[in-house]
Design a protein around this motif. Structure first.
Motif, PDB file in Angstrom:
ATOM      1  N   ARG A 389       0.764  -1.170  -0.054  1.00  0.00           N
ATOM      2  CA  ARG A 389       0.147   0.085   0.098  1.00  0.00           C
ATOM      3  C   ARG A 389       0.829   1.360  -0.093  1.00  0.00           C
ATOM      4  NH1 ARG A 389      -5.000  -1.396   4.548  1.00  0.00           N
ATOM      5  NH2 ARG A 389      -5.527  -3.358   3.313  1.00  0.00           N
ATOM      6  N   THR A 390       1.862   1.311  -0.349  1.00  0.00           N
ATOM      7  CA  THR A 390       2.848   2.416  -0.454  1.00  0.00           C
ATOM      8  C   THR A 390       3.324   2.428  -2.242  1.00  0.00           C
ATOM      9  OG1 THR A 390       5.059   1.408  -0.228  1.00  0.00           O
ATOM     10  CG2 THR A 390       3.681   2.189   1.729  1.00  0.00           C
ATOM     11  N   VAL A 391       3.599   3.850  -2.558  1.00  0.00           N
ATOM     12  CA  VAL A 391       4.291   4.102  -3.892  1.00  0.00           C
ATOM     13  C   VAL A 391       5.516   4.867  -3.284  1.00  0.00           C
ATOM     14  CG1 VAL A 391       4.205   5.252  -5.878  1.00  0.00           C
ATOM     15  CG2 VAL A 391       2.235   3.811  -5.115  1.00  0.00           C
ATOM     16  N   LYS A 392       6.653   4.614  -3.935  1.00  0.00           N
ATOM     17  CA  LYS A 392       7.900   5.461  -3.536  1.00  0.00           C
ATOM     18  C   LYS A 392       8.594   5.770  -4.775  1.00  0.00           C
ATOM     19  CE  LYS A 392       8.353   2.829   0.622  1.00  0.00           C
ATOM     20  NZ  LYS A 392       9.534   2.290   1.720  1.00  0.00           N
ATOM     21  N   VAL A 393       8.942   7.114  -4.848  1.00  0.00           N
ATOM     22  CA  VAL A 393       9.703   8.012  -5.788  1.00  0.00           C
ATOM     23  C   VAL A 393      11.305   8.083  -5.332  1.00  0.00           C
ATOM     24  CG1 VAL A 393       9.933   9.678  -7.186  1.00  0.00           C
ATOM     25  CG2 VAL A 393       7.862   9.279  -6.170  1.00  0.00           C
ATOM     26  N   TRP A 394      12.074   7.392  -6.291  1.00  0.00           N
ATOM     27  CA  TRP A 394      13.408   7.076  -6.114  1.00  0.00           C
ATOM     28  C   TRP A 394      14.412   7.953  -7.235  1.00  0.00           C
ATOM     29  CZ3 TRP A 394      14.231   3.527  -2.378  1.00  0.00           C
ATOM     30  CH2 TRP A 394      13.234   2.638  -1.919  1.00  0.00           C
ATOM     31  N   ASP A 395      15.458   8.402  -6.768  1.00  0.00           N
ATOM     32  CA  ASP A 395      16.425   9.087  -7.417  1.00  0.00           C
ATOM     33  C   ASP A 395      17.415   8.309  -7.690  1.00  0.00           C
ATOM     34  OD1 ASP A 395      18.310  10.700  -8.623  1.00  0.00           O
ATOM     35  OD2 ASP A 395      18.293  12.313  -7.254  1.00  0.00           O
ATOM     36  N   LEU A 396      17.794   7.839  -9.254  1.00  0.00           N
ATOM     37  CA  LEU A 396      18.826   6.969  -9.552  1.00  0.00           C
ATOM     38  C   LEU A 396      20.263   7.378  -8.985  1.00  0.00           C
ATOM     39  CD1 LEU A 396      17.545   6.345 -13.228  1.00  0.00           C
ATOM     40  CD2 LEU A 396      17.193   4.657 -11.192  1.00  0.00           C
ATOM     41  N   LYS A 397      20.373   8.429  -8.789  1.00  0.00           N
ATOM     42  CA  LYS A 397      21.671   8.926  -8.351  1.00  0.00           C
ATOM     43  C   LYS A 397      22.205   8.666  -6.976  1.00  0.00           C
ATOM     44  CE  LYS A 397      21.899  12.782 -11.773  1.00  0.00           C
ATOM     45  NZ  LYS A 397      21.926  14.375 -11.908  1.00  0.00           N
ATOM     46  N   SER A 401      17.517   5.654  -0.338  1.00  0.00           N
ATOM     47  CA  SER A 401      16.238   5.756   0.520  1.00  0.00           C
ATOM     48  C   SER A 401      15.533   6.513  -0.645  1.00  0.00           C
ATOM     49  CB  SER A 401      16.211   6.498   1.823  1.00  0.00           C
ATOM     50  OG  SER A 401      16.899   7.895   1.543  1.00  0.00           O
ATOM     51  N   PRO A 402      13.976   6.609  -0.430  1.00  0.00           N
ATOM     52  CA  PRO A 402      13.014   7.297  -1.586  1.00  0.00           C
ATOM     53  C   PRO A 402      13.027   8.664  -1.217  1.00  0.00           C
ATOM     54  CG  PRO A 402      11.751   5.905   0.107  1.00  0.00           C
ATOM     55  CD  PRO A 402      13.179   5.511   0.585  1.00  0.00           C
ATOM     56  N   ILE A 403      12.830   9.523  -2.016  1.00  0.00           N
ATOM     57  CA  ILE A 403      12.730  11.066  -1.999  1.00  0.00           C
ATOM     58  C   ILE A 403      11.336  11.281  -1.688  1.00  0.00           C
ATOM     59  CG2 ILE A 403      14.650  11.594  -3.337  1.00  0.00           C
ATOM     60  CD1 ILE A 403      12.952  12.099  -5.706  1.00  0.00           C
ATOM     61  N   ALA A 404      10.434  10.348  -1.890  1.00  0.00           N
ATOM     62  CA  ALA A 404       8.907  10.421  -1.625  1.00  0.00           C
ATOM     63  C   ALA A 404       8.166   9.413  -1.273  1.00  0.00           C
ATOM     64  CB  ALA A 404       8.324  11.428  -2.736  1.00  0.00           C
ATOM     65  N   THR A 405       7.540   9.198  -0.370  1.00  0.00           N
ATOM     66  CA  THR A 405       6.457   8.079   0.072  1.00  0.00           C
ATOM     67  C   THR A 405       5.003   8.571   0.056  1.00  0.00           C
ATOM     68  OG1 THR A 405       8.349   6.898   0.958  1.00  0.00           O
ATOM     69  CG2 THR A 405       6.183   6.252   1.749  1.00  0.00           C
ATOM     70  N   ILE A 406       4.373   7.565  -0.798  1.00  0.00           N
ATOM     71  CA  ILE A 406       2.734   7.923  -0.802  1.00  0.00           C
ATOM     72  C   ILE A 406       2.192   6.682  -0.133  1.00  0.00           C
ATOM     73  CG2 ILE A 406       0.914   7.904  -2.257  1.00  0.00           C
ATOM     74  CD1 ILE A 406       2.923   9.398  -4.392  1.00  0.00           C
ATOM     75  N   ARG A 407       1.374   6.850   0.802  1.00  0.00           N
ATOM     76  CA  ARG A 407       0.816   5.696   1.740  1.00  0.00           C
ATOM     77  C   ARG A 407      -0.635   5.831   1.195  1.00  0.00           C
ATOM     78  NH1 ARG A 407       4.369   3.936   4.983  1.00  0.00           N
ATOM     79  NH2 ARG A 407       6.246   5.291   5.720  1.00  0.00           N
TER      80      ARG A 407
END
Length: 495
Positions: A389-397, A401-407
């Motif tokens: 139940r989460t979506v996470k935004v990642w920086d390839l560099k 750890s994710p730069i944003a987490t959506i619950r």
């Protein structure tokens, strides 16, 4: 007449006091019982199909919710009184300290610092208890911003995947558990081509970047590359699907689902054989995609591997091994030779083919349940969705750890990103489709009321940013795909 002793008199007074106290408690309890009984009588007088036991249980639960909110309200009042008292005391100190009056700026700073802990306590108290309730009652985006434009009905089983052609003419493609893939006119909703070359569920469909060629993955352990030729019909005026009133969500049974032959998919041209069949997997092929340029394709399978093929020769170039459980999705970067695969082992992996002599892989463990999809965005970001139940935004560099987490409140299926505006569309198991920005701020929820939207689980979403009518498509287990018009400028302005 006997005279009562002092000890007897005091005992009698204590007994009377206990009796009056018990009577007051009995009166209170009886009033509550009378109120509950009155509510039950009112409920019984209403026309309802619920059994009385269930209705009584619901009444008790609502009573518990009411009492919880009463406690929170009382605590809120107490905290506010404490804040007011503290402010008054600080104001008095400001007038008498060292015989000099504190400046307004100093007093404001001191009061702010002293009350910050109380404010934080208030926020924490309400956040834990009411965040889910407030989220469920949050006002949805205006219908003028998210409009249902067209429904694409014709499959005989659930639709797993939806995709939009990248070349002219722009058509919509759907992949279904009924063993077929269909191509549609976006404007008219008419089926243009049916592909029947697979003997298993068609799990994904992707269009070639420059040619009228499609790539489909199937439960028959193969991926097919097939050519199509379409001629778009003349658009006809369509009725506005949104001219309905009310926002009440409705539950719809299977008997209300569209019939498989709703739009006459059986009479459209049929493609029966592929140009090329990719056959190196030992299990269900759950997804496939084209590498940049369209000369190679990648497939993901339940046999725990992803395969890279040469399209012209159908030869296996690389077998990508390492996942511990079945793969769920694969996606390629729009401009670079990068592939991301997701798996039920709670990880997703980034495969780098930019250097022909080096094929590096990075493993990312950011979820606690099946990673249902991971997709690239413009630049150096990856967005992953999961059954946790989460979506996470990642920086390839920096993927530590994710730069944003959506619950969210439901498992997330195959997500898609509007590249130009950086908007994420999340299809859910609970039939919802929500829109977020890349920083995790919720922008909208697509309408799902008065028989609009999906009636069962939403499996996939796909953006088509340049189309003048529909710029977002969704599909689900209710055997239909839906085209939406999202007024992105208005959506971002509301944000």
């Amino acid at each position: 007449m006997p005279i009562e002793s002092g000890s007897c008199a005091s005992a009698r007074q204590a007994k009377q006091k206990r009796k009056s106290h018990s009577l007051s408690i009995r009166r209170t309890n009886s009033s509550e019982q009378e109120r509950a009984g009155l509510q039950r009588d009112m409920l019984e007088g209403q026309d309802s199909k619920l059994p009385s036991a269930i209705r009584n249980t619901l009444l008790e639960l609502f009573g518990q919710i009411e009492r919880e909110f009463e406690n929170l309200y009382i605590e809120n009042l107490e905290l506010r009184r404490e804040i007011e008292t503290l402010n008054e005391r600080l104001a008095g100190e400001g007038q008498t300290v060292d015989g000099a009056e504190l400046s307004k700026g100093q007093l404001k700073t001191k009061a702010s610092h002293s009350t910050s802990q109380l404010s934080q306590k208030l926020k924490t108290t309400y956040k834990a208890s009411t965040s889910k309730i407030v989220s469920s009652f949050k006002t949805t985006t205006s219908r003028a911003i998210c409009q249902l434009v067209k429904e694409y009905v014709g499959h005989r089983d659930g639709i797993w995947d939806v995709s939009v052609a990248k070349t002219q003419p722009v058509v919509l493609g759907t992949a279904s558990a009924d063993h077929t893939a269909l191509l549609w006119s976006i404007e008219t909703g008419k089926c243009l081509v049916k592909y029947v070359g697979h003997v298993g569920s068609v799990n994904s469909i992707k269009f070639h970047p420059t040619e009228q060629v499609a790539l489909t993955a199937s439960g028959d352990q193969t991926a097919h590359i097939w050519r199509y030729i379409v001629q778009l019909p003349t658009p006809q005026p369509t009725a506005d699907c949104n001219q309905v009133s009310g926002e009440d969500e409705v539950e719809i049974s299977d008997k209300d689902e569209p019939d498989g032959d709703g739009d006459g998919s059986s009479d459209c041209p049929t493609v029966r054989a592929p140009l090329t069949s990719l056959k190196s997997h030992q299990g269900v092929v759950i997804a496939a995609d084209w590498l940049v340029g369209g000369k190679q394709a990648v497939t993901a399978s339940w046999d725990r591997t992803a395969n890279l093929y040469d399209v012209e020769t159908s030869e296996l170039v690389h077998s990508l091994t390492g996942h511990d459980q079945e793969l769920t999705h694969c996606c390629t970067h729009p401009t670079q030779r990068l592939v991301v695969t997701s798996s039920r082992d709670t990880t997703f992996r980034l495969w780098d083919f930019r250097d022909p002599s080096i094929h590096s892989v990075n493993v990312f463990q950011g979820h606690t349940d099946t990673v249902t999809s991971a997709v690239f965005t413009v630049g150096d970001n990856v967005v992953s969705g999961s059954d946790d139940r989460t979506v996470k935004v990642w920086d390839l560099k920096n993927m530590r750890s994710p730069i944003a987490t959506i619950r969210t409140d439901s498992a997330v299926n195959r997500i898609s990103v509007c590249v130009g505006q950086r908007i994420i569309a999340l299809p859910h198991d609970n039939r919802q489709v929500r829109l977020f920005d890349m920083s995790g701020v919720r922008l909208a929820r697509l309408p799902r009321s008065n028989r609009q939207g999906h009636r069962r689980m939403v499996c996939c979403s796909a953006w088509c940013e340049d189309h003048p009518i529909c710029n977002l498509f969704t599909c689900g287990f209710d055997r239909q795909a839906i085209g939406w018009n999202i007024n992105i400028p208005a959506l971002l302005q509301e944000k």
